[in-house]
Design an enzyme around this catalytic site. Structure first.
Site, PDB file in Angstrom:
ATOM      1  N   GLY A  53       0.801  -1.220   0.000  1.00 57.35           N
ATOM      2  CA  GLY A  53       0.000   0.000   0.000  1.00 57.35           C
ATOM      3  C   GLY A  53       0.836   1.273   0.000  1.00 57.35           C
ATOM      4  CG  ASP A  91      -7.860   0.278   7.820  1.00 57.15           C
ATOM      5  OD1 ASP A  91      -7.492   0.431   8.997  1.00 57.15           O
ATOM      6  OD2 ASP A  91      -8.776  -0.496   7.489  1.00 57.15           O
TER       7      ASP A  91
HETATM    8  C1  SAM Z   1      -7.106  -3.407   8.938  1.00 53.45           C
HETATM    9  S1  SAM Z   1      -7.028  -4.446   7.550  1.00 53.45           S
HETATM   10  C2  SAM Z   1      -7.866  -3.574   6.298  1.00 53.45           C
HETATM   11  C3  SAM Z   1      -9.309  -3.464   6.449  1.00 53.45           C
HETATM   12  C4  SAM Z   1     -10.016  -2.716   5.347  1.00 53.45           C
HETATM   13  N1  SAM Z   1      -9.372  -1.448   5.048  1.00 53.45           N
HETATM   14  C5  SAM Z   1     -11.430  -2.461   5.746  1.00 53.45           C
HETATM   15  O1  SAM Z   1     -11.682  -1.418   6.353  1.00 53.45           O
HETATM   16  O2  SAM Z   1     -12.289  -3.275   5.421  1.00 53.45           O
HETATM   17  C6  SAM Z   1      -5.368  -4.239   7.006  1.00 53.45           C
HETATM   18  C7  SAM Z   1      -5.066  -5.003   5.727  1.00 53.45           C
HETATM   19  O3  SAM Z   1      -3.783  -4.566   5.268  1.00 53.45           O
HETATM   20  C8  SAM Z   1      -3.116  -5.664   4.696  1.00 53.45           C
HETATM   21  N2  SAM Z   1      -1.699  -5.265   4.653  1.00 53.45           N
HETATM   22  C9  SAM Z   1      -0.756  -5.371   5.597  1.00 53.45           C
HETATM   23  N3  SAM Z   1       0.398  -4.749   5.207  1.00 53.45           N
HETATM   24  C10 SAM Z   1       0.138  -4.225   3.972  1.00 53.45           C
HETATM   25  C11 SAM Z   1       0.889  -3.443   3.071  1.00 53.45           C
HETATM   26  N4  SAM Z   1       2.164  -3.089   3.336  1.00 53.45           N
HETATM   27  N5  SAM Z   1       0.304  -3.066   1.921  1.00 53.45           N
HETATM   28  C12 SAM Z   1      -0.985  -3.418   1.634  1.00 53.45           C
HETATM   29  N6  SAM Z   1      -1.741  -4.163   2.451  1.00 53.45           N
HETATM   30  C13 SAM Z   1      -1.199  -4.550   3.621  1.00 53.45           C
HETATM   31  C14 SAM Z   1      -3.472  -6.822   5.579  1.00 53.45           C
HETATM   32  O4  SAM Z   1      -3.340  -8.049   4.892  1.00 53.45           O
HETATM   33  C15 SAM Z   1      -4.947  -6.500   5.898  1.00 53.45           C
HETATM   34  O5  SAM Z   1      -5.819  -7.132   4.983  1.00 53.45           O
END
Ligand code: SAM
Length: 280
Positions: free
Chosen positions: A144, A164
């Site tokens: 991200g 997030d």
């Molecule tokens: C809190 S959850 C997201 C929830 C989502 N935004 C929602 O509100 O429905 C965080 C997500 O970030 C992903 N994640 C972790 N590190 C990441 C990164 N560096 N880039 C993108 N995604 C990442 C995880 O696999 C997880 O699915």
């Protein structure tokens, strides 16, 4: 290796807080004529089955979305969010909880664009299924923070970025501030919503100071706590920074969060904070 799986936490009070505010931000963006772009850097799977054993292991949804599900007195400001949750459960029994991508897809207008990035391969596969029939949406299995570099500024020149993070690595606050500063240099007029868990006070002071010291202006801070302070059974609370919030978003958010705090408080405890961390 990513160990965090959002299904354990889906629909908890932090999701309700985050998604209620996200819906308000998207409604405000959609209130003006020109198309916008929504970039969700940590998108998750898009939809969560609260009947899954992982969700039942923690049952965090019970002190989150379950508390709102039976209420007949949902305030107007929460109606767009609750309408989406109800639409996911047409039989009237709460089973599926929409993530941020679905909320964005339901609230966008024709012409608005949605860009989703998710790093976990399994969650990304789930996300692709959820958005399979949607138009004007792009999903990428990627980091991200790299997405901020790849997709900003958007061609629409207006929009919202949701950052997030799952906070499953050390120094995540520092990583977020660095990424936010770089993104803001690329696109200073965009709206950024950054969710965070409330951790120990010294970590929160450092986070606030590092944002204050940056050249970023107009940063609204919104925080909600729901549990007794110091009770290790509960996440103490969570917050969201909104850079360049819509006009009067602070005045709109305060009563919404006050209502949520009453609805979500564990043992009647908790608090709300809405203040400008950095003014104009
Ligand atoms: C809190 S959850 C997201 C929830 C989502 N935004 C929602 O509100 O429905 C965080 C997500 O970030 C992903 N994640 C972790 N590190 C990441 C990164 N560096 N880039 C993108 N995604 C990442 C995880 O696999 C997880 O699915």
């Amino acid at each position: 290796m990513l160990s965090y799986r959002h299904l354990f936490h889906a629909g908890n009070f932090a999701d309700v807080f985050k998604h209620a505010l996200l819906a308000r931000l998207l409604v405000a963006l959609g209130g003006k004529g020109k198309p916008y772009c929504f970039l969700d850097t940590h998108a998750g799977t898009g939809r969560y089955d609260l009947g899954h054993e992982w969700a039942w292991k923690t049952r965090e949804f019970e002190n989150g979305i379950c508390r709102l599900w039976e209420r007949k007195d949902i305030p107007a400001a929460l109606a767009p969010y609750m309408k989406i949750v109800r639409a996911e459960n047409p039989k009237g029994r709460l089973r599926y909880y929409p993530g941020s991508p679905l909320i964005a897809l339901k609230l966008r207008r024709p012409g608005d664009r949605v860009v989703l990035t998710e790093l976990n391969k399994t969650d990304f596969a789930g996300l692709e299924t959820v958005i399979a029939r949607e138009r004007h949406v792009a999903a990428h299995c990627m980091d991200g923070y790299q997405a901020l570099k790849a997709f900003l500024p958007p061609r629409e020149k207006r929009g919202l970025v949701l950052l997030d993070s799952s906070f499953d690595r050390a120094r995540e606050f520092a990583r977020i501030v660095k990424a936010l500063k770089e993104a803001h240099q690329r696109w200073a007029t965009g709206t950024y919503a950054i969710w965070y868990p409330l951790m120990e006070p010294s970590a929160m002071r450092d986070f606030a100071r590092s944002v204050e010291k940056s050249s970023i202006r107009k940063v609204l801070r919104l925080e909600l706590t729901v549990g007794p302070v110091g009770d290790a059974r509960y996440m103490r609370g969570c917050g969201m920074l909104v850079v360049n919030p819509p006009w009067k978003f602070d005045a709109e958010a305060r009563p919404l969060l006050d209502w949520l705090q009453q609805a979500l408080a564990v043992e009647g405890k908790g608090s709300v904070k809405v203040d400008w961390l950095v003014t104009e």
